[in-house]
Scaffold this active site. Structure first.
Site, mmCIF file in Angstrom:
data_model
loop_
_atom_site.group_PDB
_atom_site.id
_atom_site.type_symbol
_atom_site.label_atom_id
_atom_site.label_comp_id
_atom_site.label_asym_id
_atom_site.label_seq_id
_atom_site.Cartn_x
_atom_site.Cartn_y
_atom_site.Cartn_z
ATOM 1 N N ASP A 9 -1.611 -2.814 -9.594
ATOM 2 C CA ASP A 9 -0.174 -2.189 -9.716
ATOM 3 C C ASP A 9 0.579 -2.814 -10.714
ATOM 4 O O ASP A 9 1.808 -2.445 -10.844
ATOM 5 C CB ASP A 9 0.468 -2.043 -8.298
ATOM 6 C CG ASP A 9 0.108 -0.968 -7.490
ATOM 7 O OD1 ASP A 9 -0.759 -0.227 -8.047
ATOM 8 O OD2 ASP A 9 0.578 -0.815 -6.310
ATOM 9 N N ASP B 216 -1.001 -0.306 4.730
ATOM 10 C CA ASP B 216 -0.473 -0.306 3.355
ATOM 11 C C ASP B 216 1.158 -0.908 3.152
ATOM 12 O O ASP B 216 1.677 -1.311 2.497
ATOM 13 C CB ASP B 216 -0.168 1.074 2.791
ATOM 14 C CG ASP B 216 -1.507 1.617 2.498
ATOM 15 O OD1 ASP B 216 -2.508 0.889 1.775
ATOM 16 O OD2 ASP B 216 -1.872 2.792 2.624
#
Length: 587
Positions: free
Chosen positions: A307, A526
């Site tokens: 990311d 997550d």
């Protein structure tokens, strides 16, 4: 995980998907004679066996006229050989004869095109390779070797062998191979395996290889008091990989300064200006351990900084999705420098294979994000003394939920107007990854780079999965009825309700794709559904809150997140239960 910013200009462009032939030694290739305006086929069969069982991968290549629909037939040489589970085709067996027919999404093969299918099988007596294949009645002539082929399973069996593999990887120690996944069994993390088996039915998947996440400095040596890491450090995992006689191990490098500048659930321990600490306290010790000569025969696959780099394209000013932290990381250059330093240090270890995280189609698939992301990947690959030679490939969809393939949905000029596609060029990860690979080569990366796709949570099976395209109603109704990705919005990334396990890890599933992998261990959260105090630097992101109404990154939709989730990386058994229920292919 993030989404692109809103498009300021809606452009039209042509995305050209690249194609490359990946050739491995020890394959059984059975080609037909090639003639003009005639049918022709080339079949490659690879397998790995253990006592009583085996797993096989078959690549069908059309070397004749284009075909619309195919039927593959072959005969097992031994009467005790049986197909027990197959994928990417409809499989039947009568006596020793096996038949596989195409699914809706892989039946059209242009001249030169190929598709990959596979199966798990059982055997008694002996397990020789088939010697003759036909496609649509055309024989693919050739001779198979006497001994069974030596490739590993393309889809690990439900209960694979626990001892040494029959055919461990071969090759010169320290010399990189084209595809580190081919011909090698993956490392099974015993910590994740134990967690998976603590959930009812988890033993069905617990022997699949998953990523080992080094998400803070303490994880290098092991963190017995951590919510998200176990007591095993990097060296312990590498030693266990040797004990398992594994061919490869997957290590996630994930601790950049100012990590995940556009999210809160996975913020890290290092502040934005801590590049020196990142180098000396994090990357240098990892490189030293990986460089130990005792591991020289082990293929170490390094997944580089999830990311990070796409944030510098989509979440900086003047985008409406910009954050102050991402603006800071763009200005100080520490994402680019940190990734470059990691590539240089780890790339100096001959048996390490670096794969840079490349986001996913629902993040950088838009015209204004696609090439800009490839350019910043190239910039990072040349930073801090690194070169593009230190990059073995890229990975898409890490820890995300985007479908590998949308079998009933293609992008057209008409359906690009839909709310779901919203002018994106792509609707799934495989076509996105193949096109991005072509763009990356044009930016100076080696033409042999390979792509990975994280399929750990993108199967989208279960009762909500469409069984065919919807061709009536509005454009939105057709798209929404046809897509297997059942998220409320592409920008939803946290603990998604309704998700399922995707394709099991396997090598060479498609052109330019080195492997389907499970980098995000299924069942690891997550992010927390509510604020949870912790000492790992992980914050609370409202995108993990099932009651939150969203933000510009998901066009102000509900998050679709599960309730009751712990902090990112911590064990979330309810999620694993759901993933197994909705697995596709089904368990």
């Amino acid at each position: 995980m993030n989404l692109r910013s809103r498009l300021s200009v809606r452009q039209k462009a042509v995305a050209v998907a690249g194609a490359s032939a990946l050739v491995a030694a020890g394959l059984v290739t059975i080609p037909a004679s090639m003639a003009q305006a005639a049918p022709g086929c080339s079949v490659t069969y690879t397998a790995n066996q253990w006592q009583g069982g085996f797993s096989a991968s078959i690549t069908i290549r059309n070397v004749g006229d284009a075909i619309n629909g195919w039927t593959l037939r072959f005969t097992f040489p031994d009467s005790g050989q049986r197909v027990t589970q197959g994928w990417s085709a409809n499989w039947t067996q009568s006596g020793s004869q096996v038949t596989a027919t195409n699914l809706s999404w892989n039946g059209n093969l242009a001249t030169g095109a190929s598709t990959g299918i596979g199966f798990n099988g059982s055997w008694s007596g002996s397990n020789p390779a088939p010697t003759s294949f036909s496609v649509n009645g055309t024989t693919c002539n050739g001779t198979a070797p006497t001994n069974p082929p030596t490739n590993p399973p393309t889809n690990p069996p439900t209960n694979p062998p626990t001892g040494n593999p029959t055919n461990p990887p071969t090759g010169n120690p320290g010399q990189r191979v084209d595809n580190p996944y081919a011909g090698a069994r993956g490392y099974v993390n015993p910590e994740w395996k134990a967690k998976a088996e603590s959930v009812s039915g988890g033993s069905r998947i617990s022997s699949n290889p998953t990523g080992v996440w080094l998400d803070r400095i303490a994880a290098i040596n092991g963190t017995p008091d951590s919510s998200s890491n176990g007591p095993m450090g990097l060296r312990a995992h590498l030693d266990e990989a040797l004990a398992q006689n594994a061919g490869y191990i997957q290590i996630v490098i994930y601790n950049l300064p100012g990590r995940d500048c556009a999210a809160l659930a996975s913020n890290g321990e290092l502040p934005a200006d801590a590049l020196p600490r990142y180098k000396t306290e994090y990357i240098d010790p990892i490189a030293a351990i990986m460089g130990d000569s005792k591991y020289r025969n082990l293929r170490i696959i390094a997944i580089i900084e999830i990311d990070s780099l796409p944030n510098l394209v989509t979440n900086v000013a003047p985008r409406e999705t910009a954050t102050a932290q991402c603006d800071t990381m763009k200005a100080n250059g520490n994402y680019v420098k940190g990734v470059g330093y990691a590539l240089a240090k780890l790339g100096a270890v001959p048996n390490v294979y670096n794969y840079i995280d490349a986001g996913h189609h629902g993040w950088i698939g838009w015209d204004d994000n696609f090439r800009a992301s490839a350019q910043i990947f190239a910039e990072a690959a040349r930073a801090e003394g690194s070169t593009t030679a230190n990059v073995h490939g890229f990975i898409a969809n890490t820890a995300n939920y985007s479908a590998t393939l949308e079998p009933y949905l293609n992008v057209t000029e008409q359906n690009r107007l839909s709310k779901w596609i919203d002018y994106n060029r792509y609707v799934d990860e495989q076509r996105f990854a193949q096109a991005l690979r072509t763009e990356l080569v044009s930016q100076g990366f080696d033409r042999n780079i390979g792509m990975l796709i994280d399929t750990s949570r993108n199967g989208w099976g279960g009762s909500a999965r469409p069984t065919g395209p919807v061709t009536s109603g509005t454009v939105d109704q057709q798209v929404d009825g046809s897509r297997i990705d059942r998220r409320i919005h592409l920008g939803n990334w946290c603990n998604q309700s309704g998700a399922g396990l995707g394709e099991r890890p396997r090598a060479n599933p498609a052109t330019g794709i080195d492997a389907y992998v499970w980098i995000k261990p299924p069942g690891e959260s997550d992010g927390s559904s509510t604020q949870i105090d912790n000492d790992e630097g992980k914050g609370f992101d409202r995108m993990c809150d099932p009651t939150y109404g969203g933000n510009p990154r998901n066009n102000n939709n509900m998050t679709g997140a599960l309730s009751g989730a712990p902090i990112s990386g911590a064990w979330f058994p309810a999620q694993l239960t759901q993933l197994m229920q909705n697995a596709y292919p089904a368990l």
